[in-house]
Design an enzyme around this catalytic site. Structure first.
Site, PDB file in Angstrom:
ATOM      1  N   THR A  10      43.615  15.976  18.011  1.00 12.02           N
ATOM      2  CA  THR A  10      44.605  17.024  17.739  1.00 12.02           C
ATOM      3  C   THR A  10      43.959  18.333  17.286  1.00 12.02           C
ATOM      4  O   THR A  10      42.884  18.320  16.666  1.00 12.02           O
ATOM      5  CB  THR A  10      45.559  16.518  16.635  1.00 12.02           C
ATOM      6  OG1 THR A  10      46.350  17.599  16.152  1.00 12.02           O
ATOM      7  CG2 THR A  10      44.802  15.937  15.436  1.00 12.02           C
ATOM      8  N   ASP A  11      44.648  19.443  17.545  1.00 17.89           N
ATOM      9  CA  ASP A  11      44.159  20.740  17.054  1.00 17.89           C
ATOM     10  C   ASP A  11      44.172  20.806  15.524  1.00 17.89           C
ATOM     11  O   ASP A  11      43.542  21.679  14.930  1.00 17.89           O
ATOM     12  CB  ASP A  11      44.975  21.901  17.649  1.00 17.89           C
ATOM     13  CG  ASP A  11      46.476  21.841  17.362  1.00 17.89           C
ATOM     14  OD1 ASP A  11      46.927  20.925  16.654  1.00 17.89           O
ATOM     15  OD2 ASP A  11      47.204  22.725  17.860  1.00 17.89           O
ATOM     16  N   GLU A  12      44.908  19.885  14.871  1.00 17.09           N
ATOM     17  CA  GLU A  12      45.004  19.937  13.407  1.00 17.09           C
ATOM     18  C   GLU A  12      43.672  19.660  12.724  1.00 17.09           C
ATOM     19  O   GLU A  12      43.518  19.948  11.539  1.00 17.09           O
ATOM     20  CB  GLU A  12      46.081  18.963  12.906  1.00 17.09           C
ATOM     21  CG  GLU A  12      47.461  19.336  13.411  1.00 17.09           C
ATOM     22  CD  GLU A  12      48.597  18.785  12.579  1.00 17.09           C
ATOM     23  OE1 GLU A  12      48.363  18.311  11.469  1.00 17.09           O
ATOM     24  OE2 GLU A  12      49.737  18.856  13.071  1.00 17.09           O
ATOM     25  N   TYR A  70      46.905  13.101   7.447  1.00 21.70           N
ATOM     26  CA  TYR A  70      46.947  12.836   8.896  1.00 21.70           C
ATOM     27  C   TYR A  70      45.733  13.457   9.581  1.00 21.70           C
ATOM     28  O   TYR A  70      44.951  12.774  10.250  1.00 21.70           O
ATOM     29  CB  TYR A  70      48.244  13.407   9.509  1.00 21.70           C
ATOM     30  CG  TYR A  70      48.163  13.548  11.020  1.00 21.70           C
ATOM     31  CD1 TYR A  70      48.129  12.425  11.852  1.00 21.70           C
ATOM     32  CD2 TYR A  70      48.083  14.806  11.634  1.00 21.70           C
ATOM     33  CE1 TYR A  70      48.025  12.555  13.239  1.00 21.70           C
ATOM     34  CE2 TYR A  70      47.985  14.948  13.004  1.00 21.70           C
ATOM     35  CZ  TYR A  70      47.957  13.814  13.811  1.00 21.70           C
ATOM     36  OH  TYR A  70      47.836  13.946  15.175  1.00 21.70           O
ATOM     37  N   LYS A  84      42.278  11.776  11.243  1.00 20.83           N
ATOM     38  CA  LYS A  84      42.004  12.001  12.676  1.00 20.83           C
ATOM     39  C   LYS A  84      40.611  12.625  12.837  1.00 20.83           C
ATOM     40  O   LYS A  84      39.879  12.299  13.773  1.00 20.83           O
ATOM     41  CB  LYS A  84      43.057  12.939  13.304  1.00 20.83           C
ATOM     42  CG  LYS A  84      44.436  12.351  13.483  1.00 20.83           C
ATOM     43  CD  LYS A  84      44.512  11.241  14.517  1.00 20.83           C
ATOM     44  CE  LYS A  84      44.382  11.740  15.949  1.00 20.83           C
ATOM     45  NZ  LYS A  84      44.556  10.622  16.919  1.00 20.83           N
TER      46      LYS A  84
HETATM   47  P1  NAD Z   1      53.738   8.480  18.446  1.00 25.20           P
HETATM   48  O1  NAD Z   1      53.886   8.362  16.978  1.00 25.20           O
HETATM   49  O2  NAD Z   1      54.928   8.799  19.268  1.00 25.20           O
HETATM   50  O3  NAD Z   1      53.115   7.125  19.044  1.00 25.20           O
HETATM   51  C1  NAD Z   1      52.066   6.439  18.435  1.00 25.20           C
HETATM   52  C2  NAD Z   1      51.968   5.064  19.086  1.00 25.20           C
HETATM   53  O4  NAD Z   1      50.863   4.367  18.506  1.00 25.20           O
HETATM   54  C3  NAD Z   1      53.216   4.187  18.859  1.00 25.20           C
HETATM   55  O5  NAD Z   1      53.555   3.517  20.041  1.00 25.20           O
HETATM   56  C4  NAD Z   1      52.752   3.203  17.783  1.00 25.20           C
HETATM   57  O6  NAD Z   1      53.434   1.965  17.836  1.00 25.20           O
HETATM   58  C5  NAD Z   1      51.285   3.062  18.134  1.00 25.20           C
HETATM   59  N1  NAD Z   1      50.454   2.630  16.992  1.00 25.20           N
HETATM   60  C6  NAD Z   1      50.431   3.139  15.735  1.00 25.20           C
HETATM   61  N2  NAD Z   1      49.512   2.490  14.985  1.00 25.20           N
HETATM   62  C7  NAD Z   1      48.933   1.561  15.805  1.00 25.20           C
HETATM   63  C8  NAD Z   1      47.900   0.601  15.627  1.00 25.20           C
HETATM   64  N3  NAD Z   1      47.308   0.438  14.449  1.00 25.20           N
HETATM   65  N4  NAD Z   1      47.548  -0.141  16.688  1.00 25.20           N
HETATM   66  C9  NAD Z   1      48.172  -0.021  17.886  1.00 25.20           C
HETATM   67  N5  NAD Z   1      49.169   0.855  18.104  1.00 25.20           N
HETATM   68  C10 NAD Z   1      49.542   1.650  17.079  1.00 25.20           C
HETATM   69  O7  NAD Z   1      52.570   9.528  18.662  1.00 25.20           O
HETATM   70  P2  NAD Z   1      52.298  10.639  19.786  1.00 25.20           P
HETATM   71  O8  NAD Z   1      52.947  11.890  19.364  1.00 25.20           O
HETATM   72  O9  NAD Z   1      52.592  10.057  21.109  1.00 25.20           O
HETATM   73  O10 NAD Z   1      50.726  10.833  19.603  1.00 25.20           O
HETATM   74  C11 NAD Z   1      49.801  10.058  20.349  1.00 25.20           C
HETATM   75  C12 NAD Z   1      48.394  10.550  20.065  1.00 25.20           C
HETATM   76  O11 NAD Z   1      48.271  11.918  20.406  1.00 25.20           O
HETATM   77  C13 NAD Z   1      47.988  10.442  18.602  1.00 25.20           C
HETATM   78  O12 NAD Z   1      46.644  10.031  18.546  1.00 25.20           O
HETATM   79  C14 NAD Z   1      48.133  11.851  18.068  1.00 25.20           C
HETATM   80  O13 NAD Z   1      47.260  12.093  16.991  1.00 25.20           O
HETATM   81  C15 NAD Z   1      47.764  12.655  19.292  1.00 25.20           C
HETATM   82  N6  NAD Z   1      48.352  14.003  19.381  1.00 25.20           N
HETATM   83  C16 NAD Z   1      49.700  14.172  19.236  1.00 25.20           C
HETATM   84  C17 NAD Z   1      50.245  15.448  19.393  1.00 25.20           C
HETATM   85  C18 NAD Z   1      51.728  15.700  19.258  1.00 25.20           C
HETATM   86  O14 NAD Z   1      52.133  16.854  19.238  1.00 25.20           O
HETATM   87  N7  NAD Z   1      52.570  14.680  19.192  1.00 25.20           N
HETATM   88  C19 NAD Z   1      49.404  16.530  19.693  1.00 25.20           C
HETATM   89  C20 NAD Z   1      48.024  16.311  19.819  1.00 25.20           C
HETATM   90  C21 NAD Z   1      47.519  15.032  19.668  1.00 25.20           C
HETATM   91  O1  DAU Z   2      49.342  20.223  16.490  1.00 28.97           O
HETATM   92  C1  DAU Z   2      49.339  18.902  16.954  1.00 28.97           C
HETATM   93  C2  DAU Z   2      50.136  18.058  15.998  1.00 28.97           C
HETATM   94  O2  DAU Z   2      51.500  18.430  16.180  1.00 28.97           O
HETATM   95  C3  DAU Z   2      49.964  16.562  16.214  1.00 28.97           C
HETATM   96  O3  DAU Z   2      48.627  16.217  15.968  1.00 28.97           O
HETATM   97  C4  DAU Z   2      50.905  15.776  15.286  1.00 28.97           C
HETATM   98  O4  DAU Z   2      50.807  14.386  15.557  1.00 28.97           O
HETATM   99  C5  DAU Z   2      52.322  16.246  15.533  1.00 28.97           C
HETATM  100  O5  DAU Z   2      53.194  15.603  14.623  1.00 28.97           O
HETATM  101  C6  DAU Z   2      52.424  17.760  15.370  1.00 28.97           C
HETATM  102  O6  DAU Z   2      52.219  18.132  13.984  1.00 28.97           O
HETATM  103  P1  DAU Z   2      53.110  19.262  13.278  1.00 28.97           P
HETATM  104  O7  DAU Z   2      53.069  19.039  11.826  1.00 28.97           O
HETATM  105  O8  DAU Z   2      52.767  20.607  13.788  1.00 28.97           O
HETATM  106  O9  DAU Z   2      54.539  18.856  13.921  1.00 28.97           O
HETATM  107  P2  DAU Z   2      56.005  18.735  13.269  1.00 28.97           P
HETATM  108  O10 DAU Z   2      56.937  18.492  14.410  1.00 28.97           O
HETATM  109  O11 DAU Z   2      56.050  17.794  12.123  1.00 28.97           O
HETATM  110  O12 DAU Z   2      56.244  20.188  12.705  1.00 28.97           O
HETATM  111  C7  DAU Z   2      56.135  21.335  13.548  1.00 28.97           C
HETATM  112  C8  DAU Z   2      56.368  22.559  12.668  1.00 28.97           C
HETATM  113  O13 DAU Z   2      57.737  22.559  12.252  1.00 28.97           O
HETATM  114  C9  DAU Z   2      55.550  22.565  11.391  1.00 28.97           C
HETATM  115  O14 DAU Z   2      55.193  23.895  11.083  1.00 28.97           O
HETATM  116  C10 DAU Z   2      56.507  22.015  10.342  1.00 28.97           C
HETATM  117  C11 DAU Z   2      57.856  22.524  10.821  1.00 28.97           C
HETATM  118  N1  DAU Z   2      59.021  21.665  10.510  1.00 28.97           N
HETATM  119  C12 DAU Z   2      58.959  20.351  10.863  1.00 28.97           C
HETATM  120  C13 DAU Z   2      60.016  19.510  10.597  1.00 28.97           C
HETATM  121  C14 DAU Z   2      59.958  18.042  10.966  1.00 28.97           C
HETATM  122  C15 DAU Z   2      60.155  22.205   9.910  1.00 28.97           C
HETATM  123  O15 DAU Z   2      60.222  23.412   9.617  1.00 28.97           O
HETATM  124  N2  DAU Z   2      61.198  21.375   9.662  1.00 28.97           N
HETATM  125  C16 DAU Z   2      61.173  20.038   9.942  1.00 28.97           C
HETATM  126  O16 DAU Z   2      62.181  19.331   9.641  1.00 28.97           O
END
Ligand code: NAD
Ligand code: DAU
Length: 328
Positions: free
Chosen positions: A117-119, A141, A145
């Site tokens: 992730t970019d985080e 988180y 990561k």
């Molecule tokens: P998500 O929470 O929707 O899905 C996570 C999945 O992993 C679920 O199916 C969960 O059951 C499974 N899981 C959790 N712990 C586990 C374990 N110990 N063993 C096996 N399975 C397990 O997440 P997502 O948003 O689809 O993110 C997927 C990946 O992409 C993550 O690694 C996250 O850090 C990365 N990522 C997410 C975003 C985003 O914006 N959502 C952006 C950049 C990177």
């Molecule tokens: O940047 C990549 C990341 O994006 C991934 O690695 C993470 O897994 C994914 O959860 C996401 O993280 P963020 O913290 O950016 O996403 P989130 O949807 O939780 O929040 C997006 C922005 O919105 C953040 O600035 C917080 C704000 N927010 C979020 C929620 C849930 C609100 O203002 N209100 C809310 O209720």
């Protein structure tokens, strides 16, 4: 190609499996622990073999790795707010889980892609992160990561293992669990519930449509050089308040639902990801934010059968814990 996709029952993982088993005709094995965020229903229309288990469980990992050519690891705890309230599972899955997967893949000589992730870079006021930017994670988180990324890189440097890392910006699209900003706001707007904006709402995220991230991961899996990191950033940046206003317009919700609530501790102000390196591999984002958001709102509106069981289950308790007092 036979691929092991860990975390393939989650949001991005299930979109990736759909792309690989569909467009690419790969054979896919999914290993997933089915936490609150993982759902078999996300893969109902996709051919795959399913192994239920955690990536930290060496026996489940060995079963799932049988005969595969490469491993793609999406498995993670992914919600920043939950990592602040209860960080334990983040440490286990990201540190121990990644270690168990790496060991098993190394033993079998498999190519390994870590989804990151970019985080890990922290917040940037101006310009964009490159793959060389310092790692300055803010939350449990992103810190765990980051630890996983460093462990992955050490397996190439120390053991010569073929690893690659893909760091994505904020994804959105179908099948995203409604704890995250966009699906939470869409479902609340459709239900006439308050729209909780953290702090001043001027935090900026770099939005990436989920199928674009999946395609970027595919490019890096096929062409990425061992030991390298590839950023995959979205084409558009948008402040949160503007995202919420667009959702209000697309759903026809009442603007008075918008509610400012207490800010997230350690909240990163802005993410912006430079993607030149993955572009050089032939990847380009296809979906602009305006179009992707319209598609996403339409998907949630058209698929109540997907989100109704979530909203009526344990999600309710999470929501009360996270927002109860500020929206009461
Ligand atoms: P998500 O929470 O929707 O899905 C996570 C999945 O992993 C679920 O199916 C969960 O059951 C499974 N899981 C959790 N712990 C586990 C374990 N110990 N063993 C096996 N399975 C397990 O997440 P997502 O948003 O689809 O993110 C997927 C990946 O992409 C993550 O690694 C996250 O850090 C990365 N990522 C997410 C975003 C985003 O914006 N959502 C952006 C950049 C990177
Ligand atoms: O940047 C990549 C990341 O994006 C991934 O690695 C993470 O897994 C994914 O959860 C996401 O993280 P963020 O913290 O950016 O996403 P989130 O949807 O939780 O929040 C997006 C922005 O919105 C953040 O600035 C917080 C704000 N927010 C979020 C929620 C849930 C609100 O203002 N209100 C809310 O209720």
């Amino acid at each position: 190609m036979k691929l092991l996709v860990c975390g393939g029952a989650g949001f991005i993982g299930s979109n990736f499996v759909r792309q690989r088993a569909g467009e690419h005709g790969d054979e896919v094995v999914v290993l997933d622990k089915l936490t609150y965020a993982g759902r078999r229903e996300n893969l109902a229309d996709v051919p795959h073999t399913f192994v239920h288990g955690g990536i930290e469980d060496a026996a489940a990992v060995a079963q799932a790795m049988e005969g595969v050519d490469a491993v793609v690891n999406f498995a993670a705890e992914t919600h920043v707010d939950r990592s602040i309230a209860e960080p334990d599972a983040f440490v286990t899955t990201h540190a121990v889980g990644t270690f168990v997967l790496l060991e098993a893949a190394r033993e079998r000589g498999l190519r390994y892609l870590q989804v990151s992730t970019d985080e890990v870079y922290g917040s940037i006021a101006e310009g964009s992160f490159t793959e060389e930017s310092p790692l300055e994670p803010s939350s449990p988180y992103s810190a765990t990561k980051t630890g996983a990324d460093l462990l992955v890189q050490s397996y190439t440097r120390t053991f010569g293992m073929e690893t690659v890392i893909c760091r994505g910006s904020n994804n959105y699209g179908p099948y995203q669990y409604p704890e995250k900003l966009i699906p939470l706001m869409v479902l609340n707007a459709l239900h006439g519930d308050p729209l909780p904006v953290y702090g001043d709402g001027m935090q900026v995220r770099n939005w990436l449509y989920v199928t674009d991230f999946c395609a970027g991961i595919g490019h890096v899996l096929a062409h990425g050089a061992a030991g390298e990191v590839y950023n995959v950033g979205g084409p558009d940046e948008c402040p949160n308040i503007e995202v919420v206003r667009r959702i209000i317009a697309l759903t026809g919700a009442d603007a008075s639902l918008l509610t400012y609530v207490e800010d997230r501790p350690g909240h990163d102000r802005r993410y912006s990801l430079g993607s030149e390196k993955v572009r050089a591999l032939g990847w380009e984002a296809q979906v602009r934010f305006e179009e992707g958001l319209e598609r996403t709102v339409a998907w949630y509106r058209d698929n109540p059968g997907w989100w109704e069981p979530i909203r009526s289950g344990a999600y309710r308790e999470y929501y009360e814990r996270q927002y109860g007092s500020s929206l009461g």
